[in-house]
Write an enzyme that holds these catalytic residues in place. Structure first.
Site, PDB file in Angstrom:
ATOM      1  N   SER A  53       0.275  -8.896   1.602  1.00  0.00           N
ATOM      2  CA  SER A  53      -1.183  -8.866   1.635  1.00  0.00           C
ATOM      3  C   SER A  53      -1.622  -8.778   3.086  1.00  0.00           C
ATOM      4  CB  SER A  53      -1.748 -10.148   1.014  1.00  0.00           C
ATOM      5  OG  SER A  53      -3.130 -10.277   1.331  1.00  0.00           O
ATOM      6  N   HIS A  78       0.840  -1.205   0.000  1.00  0.00           N
ATOM      7  CA  HIS A  78       0.000   0.000   0.000  1.00  0.00           C
ATOM      8  C   HIS A  78       0.876   1.256   0.000  1.00  0.00           C
ATOM      9  CE1 HIS A  78      -2.760  -2.901   2.274  1.00  0.00           C
ATOM     10  NE2 HIS A  78      -3.494  -2.572   1.252  1.00  0.00           N
TER      11      HIS A  78
END
Ligand code: AMP
Length: 283
Positions: free
Chosen positions: A186, A37
């Protein structure tokens, strides 16, 4: 960095930025932020005057029996991580503010591309994704939005939606960020038991082996799939849901041989955890 909780407040903020001539980058996430991210946020911050990071575990993209309730959440950590990566705003709405009573409008890419790969086991997933992403585009008035190739099918579906609906927003694809042992980062990696975690790099290892064969001239889908399958089966707890070869971004299935821009995509289950990974090769 500002934290904004309602669509109305974010719309007002975005309008003020646009009126001041500022460009806006949007990074949609479900939170529990990691370095994958952060790479999207950094890219947005380098290309836009203002970066908005949405943190929203979107209920409409989860099917019955999926992990909506157990999905990891840590908004304090997310705000710290988003700010460190260069975000100006974290948008963290309540589900009831995104989908108030009487809500009835959905955006759905009505083509095979939402029914294949992850769409097969998650038939309502992409409708939820395109709906929330369309809403976020409208609320944020973003000029650009940043998506990871980690979710390559999602990226392709969003590109389709933006093109089909003439949405005036630029979609910026970003490369997959991996752990040192190759596992794609993840938020769901936290579900893995220690034993499963040690086996999970078989996904990236199998894709690297396929890439090596392709670099050496192999083009036969069956040969490549067999090699990927063989490596995945070295992990005793791995259960491959799919190993597929599709053109990117159309997601049409490759015939016997690969050519052009090809997505090699995997979904593998370790117990209750479902991991995805992929590479895109250009031949
Ligand atoms: P998520 O919070 O999992 O919905 O992901 C939000 C965005 O971050 C999506 O565009 C993902 O594709 C992207 N993303 C997630 N994991 C990674 C990763 N390991 N590398 C790059 N982008 C990622």
């Amino acid at each position: 960095m500002k934290i904004i909780n309602t669509p109305k407040e974010l719309s007002a903020y975005a309008k003020a930025q646009k009126d001041a001539g500022k460009s806006i980058g949007l990074v949609p996430t479900m939170g529990y932020l990691h370095d994958g991210h952060a790479s999207l946020i950094k890219k947005s911050a380098s290309e836009n005057d203002v970066t908005i990071v949405s943190v929203f575990v979107n209920p409409t993209q989860f099917g019955a029996g999926e992990d909506l309730d157990s999905y990891p959440r840590d908004i304090e950590h997310d705000c710290t991580a988003a700010e460190a990566a260069g975000a100006n705003v974290v948008f963290h709405p309540e589900p009831g503010d995104m989908y108030p009573a009487g809500y009835g409008t959905y955006v759905s890419v009505d083509s095979d591309m939402t029914k294949v790969l992850c769409g097969r086991s998650r038939p309502t997933h992409f409708r939820g994704v395109t709906t929330v992403v369309a809403k976020l585009f409208n609320i944020s008035a973003a000029d650009r939005a940043y998506f990871g190739q980690k979710d390559a099918q999602q990226l392709a579906v969003i590109m389709r939606m933006v093109s089909d609906l003439n949405m005036g927003i630029e979609i910026i694809p970003c490369p997959i960020v991996r752990e040192p042992d190759g596992l794609a980062m993840s938020s769901r990696n936290t579900y893995l038991s220690p034993g499963e975690r040690t086996q999970a790099p078989v996904l990236s290892r199998s894709l690297s082996a396929a890439k090596k064969l392709i670099d050496a001239g192999e083009r036969d889908v069956k040969t490549l799939r067999d090699e990927i399958s063989r490596i995945i089966s070295c992990a005793p707890d791995a259960d491959a849901e799919y190993i597929e070869f599709r053109s990117f971004p159309s997601l049409d299935e490759c015939g016997g041989r690969i050519s052009g821009k090809v997505l090699i995509a995997l979904a593998v289950r370790f117990g209750k955890t479902r991991l995805i990974d992929n590479i895109i090769v250009n031949i």
